[in-house]
Each structure stands twice: as C-alpha cells, then as structure tokens.
Scaffold this motif. Structure first.
Motif, PDB file in Angstrom:
ATOM      1  N   SER A 191      25.609  24.830   0.789  1.00 42.03           N
ATOM      2  CA  SER A 191      26.130  26.004   1.497  1.00 42.03           C
ATOM      3  C   SER A 191      25.407  27.276   1.073  1.00 42.03           C
ATOM      4  N   ASN A 192      24.895  27.299  -0.180  1.00 44.45           N
ATOM      5  CA  ASN A 192      24.142  28.451  -0.673  1.00 44.45           C
ATOM      6  C   ASN A 192      22.826  27.986  -1.318  1.00 44.45           C
ATOM      7  N   PRO A 193      21.816  27.654  -0.506  1.00 43.99           N
ATOM      8  CA  PRO A 193      20.543  27.170  -1.049  1.00 43.99           C
ATOM      9  C   PRO A 193      19.891  28.141  -2.023  1.00 43.99           C
ATOM     10  N   ASN A 194      20.142  29.422  -1.840  1.00 46.27           N
ATOM     11  CA  ASN A 194      19.521  30.421  -2.713  1.00 46.27           C
ATOM     12  C   ASN A 194      20.088  30.429  -4.129  1.00 46.27           C
ATOM     13  N   ASP A 195      21.108  29.605  -4.369  1.00 50.56           N
ATOM     14  CA  ASP A 195      21.665  29.508  -5.723  1.00 50.56           C
ATOM     15  C   ASP A 195      20.784  28.686  -6.652  1.00 50.56           C
ATOM     16  N   TYR A 196      19.755  28.029  -6.078  1.00 49.04           N
ATOM     17  CA  TYR A 196      18.934  27.102  -6.866  1.00 49.04           C
ATOM     18  C   TYR A 196      17.473  27.556  -6.939  1.00 49.04           C
ATOM     19  N   THR A 197      16.822  27.110  -8.008  1.00 47.08           N
ATOM     20  CA  THR A 197      15.381  27.305  -8.151  1.00 47.08           C
ATOM     21  C   THR A 197      14.730  25.933  -8.308  1.00 47.08           C
ATOM     22  N   VAL A 198      13.713  25.675  -7.510  1.00 50.40           N
ATOM     23  CA  VAL A 198      12.945  24.428  -7.616  1.00 50.40           C
ATOM     24  C   VAL A 198      11.577  24.785  -8.183  1.00 50.40           C
ATOM     25  N   THR A 199      11.274  24.261  -9.363  1.00 51.77           N
ATOM     26  CA  THR A 199      10.030  24.605 -10.056  1.00 51.77           C
ATOM     27  C   THR A 199       9.106  23.406 -10.127  1.00 51.77           C
ATOM     28  N   VAL A 200       7.884  23.600  -9.672  1.00 48.77           N
ATOM     29  CA  VAL A 200       6.859  22.555  -9.741  1.00 48.77           C
ATOM     30  C   VAL A 200       6.021  22.789 -10.988  1.00 48.77           C
ATOM     31  N   GLY A 201       5.853  21.752 -11.794  1.00 48.57           N
ATOM     32  CA  GLY A 201       5.061  21.865 -13.019  1.00 48.57           C
ATOM     33  C   GLY A 201       3.778  21.061 -12.938  1.00 48.57           C
ATOM     34  N   THR A 243       0.862  -1.179   0.000  1.00 46.17           N
ATOM     35  CA  THR A 243       0.000   0.000   0.000  1.00 46.17           C
ATOM     36  C   THR A 243       0.904   1.237   0.000  1.00 46.17           C
ATOM     37  N   PRO A 244       0.488   2.333  -0.642  1.00 45.12           N
ATOM     38  CA  PRO A 244       1.320   3.547  -0.668  1.00 45.12           C
ATOM     39  C   PRO A 244       1.520   4.095   0.740  1.00 45.12           C
ATOM     40  N   TYR A 245       2.719   4.619   1.017  1.00 49.45           N
ATOM     41  CA  TYR A 245       2.985   5.179   2.336  1.00 49.45           C
ATOM     42  C   TYR A 245       3.543   6.601   2.266  1.00 49.45           C
ATOM     43  N   HIS A 246       3.743   7.128   1.039  1.00 46.15           N
ATOM     44  CA  HIS A 246       4.303   8.470   0.886  1.00 46.15           C
ATOM     45  C   HIS A 246       3.938   8.994  -0.498  1.00 46.15           C
ATOM     46  N   LYS A 247       3.900  10.322  -0.660  1.00 49.85           N
ATOM     47  CA  LYS A 247       3.610  10.891  -1.972  1.00 49.85           C
ATOM     48  C   LYS A 247       4.415  12.163  -2.198  1.00 49.85           C
ATOM     49  N   ALA A 248       4.728  12.399  -3.463  1.00 53.03           N
ATOM     50  CA  ALA A 248       5.480  13.598  -3.861  1.00 53.03           C
ATOM     51  C   ALA A 248       5.253  13.782  -5.357  1.00 53.03           C
ATOM     52  N   THR A 249       6.015  14.664  -5.982  1.00 56.83           N
ATOM     53  CA  THR A 249       5.895  14.864  -7.420  1.00 56.83           C
ATOM     54  C   THR A 249       7.286  15.085  -8.007  1.00 56.83           C
ATOM     55  N   GLN A 250       7.369  15.212  -9.318  1.00 55.95           N
ATOM     56  CA  GLN A 250       8.635  15.485  -9.984  1.00 55.95           C
ATOM     57  C   GLN A 250       8.772  16.990 -10.198  1.00 55.95           C
ATOM     58  N   VAL A 251       9.953  17.517  -9.924  1.00 64.49           N
ATOM     59  CA  VAL A 251      10.186  18.952 -10.053  1.00 64.49           C
ATOM     60  C   VAL A 251      11.426  19.207 -10.909  1.00 64.49           C
ATOM     61  N   LEU A 252      11.578  20.452 -11.314  1.00 61.16           N
ATOM     62  CA  LEU A 252      12.726  20.879 -12.102  1.00 61.16           C
ATOM     63  C   LEU A 252      13.654  21.700 -11.215  1.00 61.16           C
ATOM     64  N   VAL A 253      14.922  21.308 -11.152  1.00 57.47           N
ATOM     65  CA  VAL A 253      15.916  22.070 -10.388  1.00 57.47           C
ATOM     66  C   VAL A 253      16.865  22.745 -11.363  1.00 57.47           C
ATOM     67  N   THR A 254      17.051  24.034 -11.183  1.00 61.81           N
ATOM     68  CA  THR A 254      17.948  24.815 -12.041  1.00 61.81           C
ATOM     69  C   THR A 254      18.778  25.761 -11.177  1.00 61.81           C
ATOM     70  N   LEU A 255      19.797  26.375 -11.787  1.00 60.86           N
ATOM     71  CA  LEU A 255      20.572  27.406 -11.102  1.00 60.86           C
ATOM     72  C   LEU A 255      19.850  28.742 -11.254  1.00 60.86           C
ATOM     73  N   TYR A 307      13.952  14.611  -2.877  1.00 57.14           N
ATOM     74  CA  TYR A 307      15.395  14.668  -3.102  1.00 57.14           C
ATOM     75  C   TYR A 307      15.806  16.113  -3.371  1.00 57.14           C
ATOM     76  N   ALA A 308      15.076  16.795  -4.269  1.00 51.79           N
ATOM     77  CA  ALA A 308      15.424  18.157  -4.666  1.00 51.79           C
ATOM     78  C   ALA A 308      15.478  19.101  -3.472  1.00 51.79           C
ATOM     79  N   ARG A 309      14.429  19.115  -2.686  1.00 51.03           N
ATOM     80  CA  ARG A 309      14.361  20.067  -1.578  1.00 51.03           C
ATOM     81  C   ARG A 309      15.383  19.738  -0.483  1.00 51.03           C
ATOM     82  N   TYR A 310      15.628  18.435  -0.253  1.00 48.47           N
ATOM     83  CA  TYR A 310      16.620  18.052   0.757  1.00 48.47           C
ATOM     84  C   TYR A 310      18.010  18.452   0.294  1.00 48.47           C
TER      85      TYR A 310
END
Length: 284
Positions: free
Chosen positions: A229-239, A137-149, A220-223
């Motif tokens: 050291s510089n999290p603000n260098d990245y953009t996480v985009t949900v589509g 049975t499913p025990y967790h849910k998430a989606t696929q995202v785009l990670v860019t600089l 994975y992306a958000r973790y």
C-alpha cells in the motif's frame, strides 16, 4: 487315475507360479530403478520421460509463496511467471503439470527420491546445486538485493554494519551470503543471518522491526514492494552480488526430459513467448 489328478494339480500349481512370476517381472520393469544413498534414502536412477509421456502428467515442486515466480493469489489460485511458463511448455507437449508445494530446504531430496519430477520456481543455477541436480538451459536472470525500511536510512550494504539481516534458508541468497563474505556478511551483526523458511515470514519480521534488512531475489523484492500500500516505505539496494541465472532442476538420470524442456524453452525464446511472460510479470 489318482496319479493323473495329482499330475494335473502339480501342473496347475506350476502354471500359477509361472504366471505370478510374469506379473512380478512386469511390475518390476515398470518401476523406476532405485538405489540407496549413504544416508539411506532411495533415489531414482532411470530416465522417467517415457512414464511422464505415457501418463501425460508431470509433478513439479515449488515454494508457493515465492512471488512473482510461483505463489497464491488472493483467491488461493497458483499463479506466477514460472507457473505460466511451465504450464505453457508442457501444454505444448500434451502434458499436464501437477504443482506440488514443498519445503524449499528439502527440494533436492524431494526431486531425487521421486516425490517430484522437476524443480521450477526461480531456481538459481549454482555450482553446489549442480552436484545434486541437472539444470536446463538458463531462461531468466536477476541478482540478490537488500530490502530495508526507508525510515532506517540504510542505503548501502555498508550501512548494515552491526544490524540484523534475514534471508530464506537454503536460498541462493543464503548461499551467496556465505560464498561472498566481503559483499555483505562482513557488515552484519555477528556476521550471521536469521533464516526463514519462506520470504513472507521474513517480510513480516522486517516490517515489525525484528530484523533490519532482508537479502532476497531482486524479482521477489521489486514485486513485493510494488504491491504494498506504501511502496515508498521501502528501499531496495543493489550491491555487488553476481547475476544469478535461473533454470529448471531435473534428476541427472532424466536426460530425455531435460532435452525436451530445453527444446521448448528455445522455441519460446525464439518466438517471443518467453519475453511476453517476462513483460507480464516483471515489466521488462
């Protein structure tokens, strides 16, 4: 007298042969029933729950670079949400988990040939995978995202037009990329993706500018980003990729094992232990 000796010798030989047959039969019964597939691979066809309970050990396959589900910490220790959950679930049944790192693109083969007994590592439930394994049975849910600089100003999937995308080979993101071509595939360069065997290698190429974006599981992306050291260098985009549901993968013959795990997962959800682990690893 010689005839008596001959009779004794013959009876001894017959007895030894009969004893050898009994031993062979016992060994044969203790082995899993196997069959050959069309590509000449041997697959297990029996329910292995009795063997696992008797040995008090189960072998689980994982990609040990997949944060935060199962990965090595700075000391080399295997940690993660799925590691904690699986260890706790089987501990409640008196069974120890042996973790086996595997090539993620070969996970179903590793399972069905008996090299591992389960796949428990952010394993997304899909129609294609259901043809090869039986899911819990499913025990967790998430989606696929785009990670860019962030410096590249990519803030939507459409901004990836004619740019190079990477993902992990045989991942759920890789499957979704092709299954839903209008979400992201239509934009990227040559309508194709650069495949990596692990996401850490993909992130190295993203940081080096060899790819422009990375399609990856949201957890994975958000973790990963949060621990830079510089999290603000990245953009996480949900589509517009659909929500993925995560489950444990078993051989289709292992009905008793799957039933036992499903029972424990239900208990963990009801008594709050599942939510406690989610908060520990995902912050929610």
């Amino acid at each position: 007298m010689p005839s008596l000796k001959k009779k004794i010798i013959v009876n001894s030989i017959v007895g030894l042969v009969f004893f050898a047959i009994l031993i062979w039969a016992g060994l044969a019964l203790s082995r899993p029933t196997q069959t050959k597939t069309s590509d000449n691979q041997t697959t297990i066809q029996t329910d292995e729950w009795s063997r696992i309970k008797k040995s008090k050990q189960i072998t689980i396959g994982l990609d040990d670079t997949f944060v935060p589900m199962g990965f090595r910490d700075k000391n080399g220790k295997l940690v993660g949400f799925d590691v904690d959950l699986a260890n706790a679930v089987f501990k409640s049944m008196g069974i120890k988990v042996k973790w086996q790192p595997i090539d993620w693109s070969m996970k179903e083969t590793e399972l069905n040939t008996g090299n591992i007994d389960a796949i428990w590592n952010g394993y997304t439930i899909t129609a294609a995978r259901k043809k090869q394994v039986a899911f819990s049975t499913p025990y967790h849910k998430a989606t696929q995202v785009l990670v860019t600089l962030k410096k590249n100003n990519i803030n939507s999937f459409a901004d990836m037009k004619d740019k190079v995308l990477g993902d992990q080979t045989a991942s759920s993101g890789d499957e979704g990329f092709n299954k839903y071509p209008k979400v992201l595939k239509q934009y990227v360069k040559d309508n194709t993706v650069v495949g990596y065997d692990t996401f850490d290698k993909a992130f190295n190429d993203l940081n080096a500018g060899r790819i422009d974006g990375l399609l990856i599981d949201e957890d994975y992306a958000r973790y990963y980003v949060a621990h830079q050291s510089n999290p603000n260098d990245y953009t996480v985009t949900v589509g517009d990729f659909p929500t993925d549901h995560t489950g444990v993968g078993f051989r289709k013959s292992d009905k008793s094992l799957r039933k036992a795990v499903n029972k424990e997962l239900a208990i963990f959800e009801k008594d709050g232990r599942l939510q406690k682990l989610s908060t520990k690893w995902f912050g929610k």
